[in-house]
Design a protein around this motif. Structure first.
Motif, PDB file in Angstrom:
ATOM      1  N   ASN A   1       1.092   4.118  -2.998  1.00 27.01           N
ATOM      2  CA  ASN A   1       0.775   5.519  -2.701  1.00 27.01           C
ATOM      3  C   ASN A   1       2.032   6.374  -2.562  1.00 27.01           C
TER       4      ASN A   1
ATOM      5  N   GLY B   1       0.835  -1.215   0.000  1.00 25.46           N
ATOM      6  CA  GLY B   1       0.000   0.000   0.000  1.00 25.46           C
ATOM      7  C   GLY B   1       0.869   1.264   0.000  1.00 25.46           C
TER       8      GLY B   1
ATOM      9  N   GLU C   1      -7.169  -0.628   4.227  1.00 24.81           N
ATOM     10  CA  GLU C   1      -7.262  -1.267   2.907  1.00 24.81           C
ATOM     11  C   GLU C   1      -6.506  -2.597   2.885  1.00 24.81           C
TER      12      GLU C   1
ATOM     13  N   ILE D   1      -4.254   3.112   4.708  1.00 32.70           N
ATOM     14  CA  ILE D   1      -3.562   1.996   4.036  1.00 32.70           C
ATOM     15  C   ILE D   1      -3.729   0.702   4.843  1.00 32.70           C
TER      16      ILE D   1
END
Ligand code: NAD
Length: 489
Positions: free
Chosen positions: A77, A73, A192, A189
């Motif tokens: 990002n 993640g 997710e 994050i």
């Protein structure tokens, strides 16, 4: 940008108002971040306690899956996180991008150690008595309160959260009030990545929130990175509940340059050691010790190279030095420049705001030479792009000067005579010694300081051990009565 606290796997309105996060380049408001109250800290600790009941029973291999998903993640990002880091902290974007790679690598590394832990959870112990057997078992410490500073906002989070979660602990993490934005993004994050609710809680807030966390009875361990003064209060808070505590504090690290060092390499590492991340680095080699016979030449080259460093908007290409993190930090560094004037210190270069920058907390790369050991600029951590230099004659004098400090975090030795460099390295009172370099940091190697630079080690296997308790389980295997009290049985 997040406006709520990350507690128990969901976003919660903060009860402590908001934190004004200012962009140090523009001096403009970047975001109103949530400020946790002590009631919010309480909620976060309760969530972490509830989650600990099941998280501690997961295998290392199961936990590794989540850590790897968080690493992934962060990689996905990377650009957004790095820009946000630069906006809130002022570090040049390439440095922030590098930090994000290190953050992902740290989560991956501890995913690996979590898996390894499964095979070494229980170790049989040989006993001298045939009727007994014993084993040592590793278990997570529990709920950890983790408090971090602003200089590497997401990387300091990774150094704390990754080993704690790998060990099976649950965490309540409080980022710095100056730079909470990327830490809060990490909450998203983690969500997710499917991390179970309450395993990681991110509560942005100021000193009060930090103190509430440090004093909370539901926290089993405190892991703190920051200044010596705050570290002292965290340690005091830990005494009430006899909490396990690790402290990563400040430094005033020396860099020793011997006359046989490669001059160009020396200049590079001196610059990297003090101007990387604007000198806002705990291990910054901020005290330069140069052998007398090469000092004039070295100082001349150093001045020339300092004056070439491009200062400006850290989001712009080619900029190597951004603004200090905040007005408060800028004023603190300025106060040392005022002391230098009062003490009549000899300025080699810098010492003022660059003339082309009217806004932002900018300061030129600054070097003072022939600084006496009694000067506050020599003894105290400035935490900015300010280098103080002295010369030495002999190897033993260099070691003596280097070791005369209340700190003992980093140190560097530059010499082409490796036998000498290694000999000196063994004499230096510091947790980290760099030979022919300064600052490169690998998450496999132990990190931490001697003296007032802290207690304990982060990173590597030492970082994981921080979050593990050792339990002995001893069994009496014989059918024979023990026969001490019940002699007639
Ligand atoms: P700081 O001590 O002011 O703050 C650190 C954190 O502690 C912040 O999150 C702050 O809100 C919190 N805090 C403040 N008062 C508190 C209290 N009473 N109880 C609990 N928490 C409290 O430090 P800073 O200015 O953010 O960071 C700079 C310092 O950090 C420097 O001294 C630097 O050397 C040190 N540092 C050390 C390392 C290391 O690995 N040794 C790494 C990075 C930074």
């Amino acid at each position: 940008m997040q406006t709520k606290l990350f507690i128990g796997g969901t976003w919660h309105e903060a009860n402590g108002g908001t934190l004004e996060v200012v962009n140090p380049t523009t001096e403009e408001l970047l975001h109103h971040a949530p400020a946790a109250s002590s009631a919010d800290i309480d909620k976060a600790v309760l969530a972490a306690r509830a989650a600990f009941k099941t998280w501690k029973r997961t295998t290392g291999a199961e936990r590794a899956v989540f850590l790897q998903a968080i690493a992934e993640g962060v990689r996905q990002n990377k650009e957004t996180l790095a820009r946000l880091e630069t906006q809130q902290n002022g570090k040049p974007l390439p440095e922030a991008l590098w930090d994000m790679d290190d953050v992902a690598a740290c989560f991956d590394y501890y995913a690996g150690l979590a898996k390894d832990l499964d095979s070494r959870l229980e170790t049989p112990i040989a006993l001298p008595h045939p009727d007994f057997s014993s084993l040592a078992r590793l278990e997570p410490v529990g709920v950890v309160g983790q408090i971090i500073p602003w200089n590497y906002p997401l990387l300091m989070l990774a150094w704390k959260v990754a080993p704690a979660l790998a060990a099976g602990c649950t965490s309540v993490l409080k980022p710095s009030e100056l730079t909470p934005l990327t830490a809060l993004e990490l909450g998203r994050i983690a969500l997710e990545a499917g991390l179970p609710a309450g395993v990681l809680n991110i509560v942005s807030g100021g000193r009060e929130a930090g103190a509430a966390l440090a004093n909370h009875a539901g926290v089993d361990k405190l892991a703190f990175t920051g200044s010596v003064a705050t570290g002292r209060s965290v340690m005091q808070a830990a005494t009430a509940g006899i909490k396990n505590v690790t402290l990563e504090l400040g430094g005033k690290s020396p860099i020793l340059v011997f006359d046989d060092a490669d001059l160009e390499q020396a200049i590079e590492w001196i610059l990297f050691g003090i101007f990387w991340n604007k000198g806002e680095v705990c291990s910054a080699t901020s005290r330069l010790l140069v052998q007398e016979n090469i000092a004039p030449k070295l100082f001349e080259r150093l001045k020339l190279e300092c004056e070439k460093i491009v200062i400006g908007d850290p989001l712009e290409d080619g900029v190597l030095l951004g603004p200090l993190v905040s007005k408060g930090q800028y004023q603190k560094v300025q106060s040392y420049l005022d002391i230098a004037k009062t003490e009549g210190l000899q300025l080699l270069t810098g010492g003022k705001r660059p003339s082309h920058l009217q806004k932002g907390f900018f300061l030129e790369p600054t070097v003072f030479v022939d600084v006496p050991s009694s000067s506050r600029l020599w003894t105290e951590e400035i935490f900015g792009p300010v280098l103080v230099a002295q010369t030495f004659d002999t190897e033993s004098q260099a070691i003596e000067l280097a070791n005369t400090s209340t700190f003992g975090l980093g140190s560097a030795v530059l010499s082409q005579d490796l036998a000498r460099a290694e000999r000196v390295a063994r004499e230096l009172e510091a947790g980290i010694v760099w030979i022919n370099c300064s600052q490169p940091t690998f998450c496999e190697a132990p990190w931490g300081g001697f003296k007032q630079s802290g207690i304990g080690r982060e990173l590597g296997t030492w970082g994981l051990e921080n979050y593990l308790e050792t339990k002995q389980i001893t069994t009496y295997n014989s059918q024979k009565p023990w026969g001490w009290y019940l002699k007639s049985v």
